[in-house]
Write a protein that holds these residues in place. Sequence first.
Motif, PDB file in Angstrom:
ATOM      1  N   MET A  18      28.170  -7.965 -25.413  1.00 50.96           N
ATOM      2  CA  MET A  18      28.435  -8.541 -23.991  1.00 50.96           C
ATOM      3  C   MET A  18      29.095 -10.072 -24.487  1.00 50.96           C
ATOM      4  SD  MET A  18      25.983  -9.668 -20.890  1.00 50.96           S
ATOM      5  CE  MET A  18      24.964 -10.606 -21.669  1.00 50.96           C
ATOM      6  N   SER A  19      30.165 -10.289 -23.817  1.00 52.56           N
ATOM      7  CA  SER A  19      30.788 -11.581 -23.978  1.00 52.56           C
ATOM      8  C   SER A  19      30.075 -12.642 -23.478  1.00 52.56           C
ATOM      9  CB  SER A  19      32.026 -11.677 -23.411  1.00 52.56           C
ATOM     10  OG  SER A  19      32.729 -12.970 -23.764  1.00 52.56           O
ATOM     11  N   LYS A  62      14.061 -20.811 -33.318  1.00 52.73           N
ATOM     12  CA  LYS A  62      14.237 -19.691 -32.841  1.00 52.73           C
ATOM     13  C   LYS A  62      13.264 -18.528 -33.063  1.00 52.73           C
ATOM     14  CE  LYS A  62      18.620 -20.409 -33.328  1.00 52.73           C
ATOM     15  NZ  LYS A  62      18.870 -21.613 -33.324  1.00 52.73           N
ATOM     16  N   ALA A  63      12.719 -18.637 -34.283  1.00 48.49           N
ATOM     17  CA  ALA A  63      12.091 -17.379 -34.928  1.00 48.49           C
ATOM     18  C   ALA A  63      11.024 -18.099 -35.928  1.00 48.49           C
ATOM     19  CB  ALA A  63      12.992 -16.614 -35.786  1.00 48.49           C
ATOM     20  N   LYS A  64       9.801 -17.310 -36.142  1.00 49.52           N
ATOM     21  CA  LYS A  64       8.955 -17.826 -37.007  1.00 49.52           C
ATOM     22  C   LYS A  64       9.476 -17.653 -38.526  1.00 49.52           C
ATOM     23  CE  LYS A  64       5.259 -15.304 -34.439  1.00 49.52           C
ATOM     24  NZ  LYS A  64       4.053 -14.278 -34.434  1.00 49.52           N
ATOM     25  N   GLN A  65       8.995 -18.626 -39.210  1.00 45.92           N
ATOM     26  CA  GLN A  65       9.144 -18.892 -40.586  1.00 45.92           C
ATOM     27  C   GLN A  65       8.041 -19.224 -41.437  1.00 45.92           C
ATOM     28  OE1 GLN A  65      11.215 -23.126 -41.103  1.00 45.92           O
ATOM     29  NE2 GLN A  65      12.510 -21.679 -40.639  1.00 45.92           N
ATOM     30  N   ARG A  73      34.709 -22.755 -26.188  1.00 48.94           N
ATOM     31  CA  ARG A  73      34.364 -21.289 -25.958  1.00 48.94           C
ATOM     32  C   ARG A  73      34.170 -20.427 -27.263  1.00 48.94           C
ATOM     33  NH1 ARG A  73      37.120 -19.047 -20.400  1.00 48.94           N
ATOM     34  NH2 ARG A  73      36.967 -20.945 -19.043  1.00 48.94           N
ATOM     35  N   GLU A  74      35.164 -20.643 -28.305  1.00 48.51           N
ATOM     36  CA  GLU A  74      35.120 -20.021 -29.229  1.00 48.51           C
ATOM     37  C   GLU A  74      33.799 -20.487 -30.271  1.00 48.51           C
ATOM     38  OE1 GLU A  74      37.885 -19.433 -33.202  1.00 48.51           O
ATOM     39  OE2 GLU A  74      38.581 -20.519 -31.738  1.00 48.51           O
ATOM     40  N   ALA A  75      33.301 -21.791 -30.154  1.00 49.01           N
ATOM     41  CA  ALA A  75      32.226 -22.049 -31.014  1.00 49.01           C
ATOM     42  C   ALA A  75      30.981 -21.480 -30.279  1.00 49.01           C
ATOM     43  CB  ALA A  75      32.231 -23.401 -30.988  1.00 49.01           C
ATOM     44  N   TYR A  76      30.915 -21.384 -28.829  1.00 49.87           N
ATOM     45  CA  TYR A  76      29.859 -20.905 -28.233  1.00 49.87           C
ATOM     46  C   TYR A  76      29.657 -19.353 -28.461  1.00 49.87           C
ATOM     47  CZ  TYR A  76      26.656 -19.613 -24.717  1.00 49.87           C
ATOM     48  OH  TYR A  76      25.445 -19.092 -24.024  1.00 49.87           O
ATOM     49  N   GLU A  77      30.854 -18.840 -28.322  1.00 49.48           N
ATOM     50  CA  GLU A  77      30.888 -17.350 -28.828  1.00 49.48           C
ATOM     51  C   GLU A  77      30.218 -17.074 -29.911  1.00 49.48           C
ATOM     52  OE1 GLU A  77      31.748 -14.607 -27.303  1.00 49.48           O
ATOM     53  OE2 GLU A  77      33.006 -14.988 -25.595  1.00 49.48           O
ATOM     54  N   GLU A  78      30.549 -17.834 -31.082  1.00 52.99           N
ATOM     55  CA  GLU A  78      30.205 -17.439 -32.365  1.00 52.99           C
ATOM     56  C   GLU A  78      28.550 -18.034 -32.447  1.00 52.99           C
ATOM     57  OE1 GLU A  78      29.844 -16.589 -36.425  1.00 52.99           O
ATOM     58  OE2 GLU A  78      31.658 -16.065 -34.882  1.00 52.99           O
ATOM     59  N   SER A  79      28.140 -19.061 -31.802  1.00 49.05           N
ATOM     60  CA  SER A  79      26.757 -19.568 -31.792  1.00 49.05           C
ATOM     61  C   SER A  79      26.000 -18.572 -31.138  1.00 49.05           C
ATOM     62  CB  SER A  79      26.681 -20.823 -31.052  1.00 49.05           C
ATOM     63  OG  SER A  79      25.355 -21.508 -31.003  1.00 49.05           O
ATOM     64  N   LEU A  80      26.422 -17.891 -30.014  1.00 44.80           N
ATOM     65  CA  LEU A  80      25.676 -16.915 -29.145  1.00 44.80           C
ATOM     66  C   LEU A  80      25.551 -15.707 -29.916  1.00 44.80           C
ATOM     67  CD1 LEU A  80      24.364 -16.328 -26.563  1.00 44.80           C
ATOM     68  CD2 LEU A  80      26.566 -15.424 -25.622  1.00 44.80           C
ATOM     69  N   LYS A  81      26.530 -15.254 -30.633  1.00 49.15           N
ATOM     70  CA  LYS A  81      26.535 -14.166 -31.565  1.00 49.15           C
ATOM     71  C   LYS A  81      25.106 -14.074 -32.569  1.00 49.15           C
ATOM     72  CE  LYS A  81      29.152 -11.181 -34.828  1.00 49.15           C
ATOM     73  NZ  LYS A  81      27.946 -11.299 -35.888  1.00 49.15           N
ATOM     74  N   ASN A  82      25.332 -15.307 -33.309  1.00 45.95           N
ATOM     75  CA  ASN A  82      24.448 -15.734 -34.152  1.00 45.95           C
ATOM     76  C   ASN A  82      22.914 -15.590 -33.680  1.00 45.95           C
ATOM     77  OD1 ASN A  82      26.192 -16.079 -36.286  1.00 45.95           O
ATOM     78  ND2 ASN A  82      26.373 -18.259 -35.791  1.00 45.95           N
ATOM     79  N   TYR A  83      22.842 -16.296 -32.467  1.00 47.72           N
ATOM     80  CA  TYR A  83      21.319 -16.204 -31.810  1.00 47.72           C
ATOM     81  C   TYR A  83      20.793 -14.527 -31.389  1.00 47.72           C
ATOM     82  CZ  TYR A  83      18.244 -16.788 -27.922  1.00 47.72           C
ATOM     83  OH  TYR A  83      17.253 -16.669 -27.092  1.00 47.72           O
ATOM     84  N   ARG A  84      22.083 -13.883 -31.009  1.00 47.75           N
ATOM     85  CA  ARG A  84      21.639 -12.493 -30.584  1.00 47.75           C
ATOM     86  C   ARG A  84      21.244 -11.892 -31.945  1.00 47.75           C
ATOM     87  NH1 ARG A  84      26.114 -12.124 -25.704  1.00 47.75           N
ATOM     88  NH2 ARG A  84      24.998 -12.680 -24.213  1.00 47.75           N
ATOM     89  N   ASP A  85      22.198 -11.839 -32.963  1.00 45.99           N
ATOM     90  CA  ASP A  85      21.652 -11.057 -34.034  1.00 45.99           C
ATOM     91  C   ASP A  85      20.476 -11.397 -34.500  1.00 45.99           C
ATOM     92  OD1 ASP A  85      24.198  -9.968 -34.042  1.00 45.99           O
ATOM     93  OD2 ASP A  85      25.156 -11.373 -35.490  1.00 45.99           O
TER      94      ASP A  85
END
Length: 282
Positions: free
Chosen positions: A1-2, A84-87, A218-230
């Motif tokens: 999803m974009s 975003k995650a335990k470490q 938009r491009e920067a946010y797309e990349e940031s969201l992809k990293n977050y979802r991954d």
Amino acid sequence: MSALDDKYINPLTDFGFKKLFGTEPNKILLIDFLNQILPQRHRIKDLSYSRNEQMGLNELDRKAVFDLYCIGESGERFIVEIQKAKQNYFKDRSIYYSSFPIQEQAKKGEWSYRLEPVYTVGILDFIFDDHKLEDELLHIVELKNQNCEVFYDKLKFIYIELPKFRKKEEELDTQFDKWLFVFKHLSGLQDRPKKLQDKIFERLFEAAEIAKFTPEEREAYEESLKNYRDLKNVVDTSREEGYREGLDKRNIEIAKNMKNDGEPIEKIVKYTGLSKEEISKL
């Protein structure tokens, strides 16, 4: 999803968090949020952003990189982070990071060692393993003596366990509630909720609207969201595997006990979900 399928950005992404809270035009948002969790005497009217990378006192010291680092008008230091995650050693890391705003206050020559307050604020997208009370999502940590009396009130660690926040829009009573609702649900909203109609949230929704971004944003946010979802996918998978592993161990223990008690294989299969072959090997 974009990311462009959403109307508003996700504030838990690196880009989203810094877009909403880490820019000069939007610092009123950060001030309002911080004032919901700070003690009355340290409420802030203004702040300035400092560079978010702090170097140690010598080349052997490790670098510390914060999401946001800012200074209140009275000199208070604030480290504000999304986690975003335990470490491993997360609490150690928080203590380590807080040492940089302390050390930078040192003055050359004669100095009385008087320090301005230092706050570390962590918005956590996970739950502490050792703090599982469901109704306790805000943790304010400070130095206390053996009688639980505050020994030093200028160093505070404030953690918010976001997954524990489950209020619906109609249940939002305080400004703090509203901010947690925003952190958790902003990217899934299509319209501004009735409970979020005041000026501060008008500013937030305006800044968060993806349609107003430049192509570069938009491009920067797309990349940031992809990293977050991954990352979220990895964490969720790990959690599910850990749950299944724990369940398997529990079922094996139950099966052993039932087998020792002479229970029929069919009954053990029914109660544990293990196969006949697995049970025969126990």
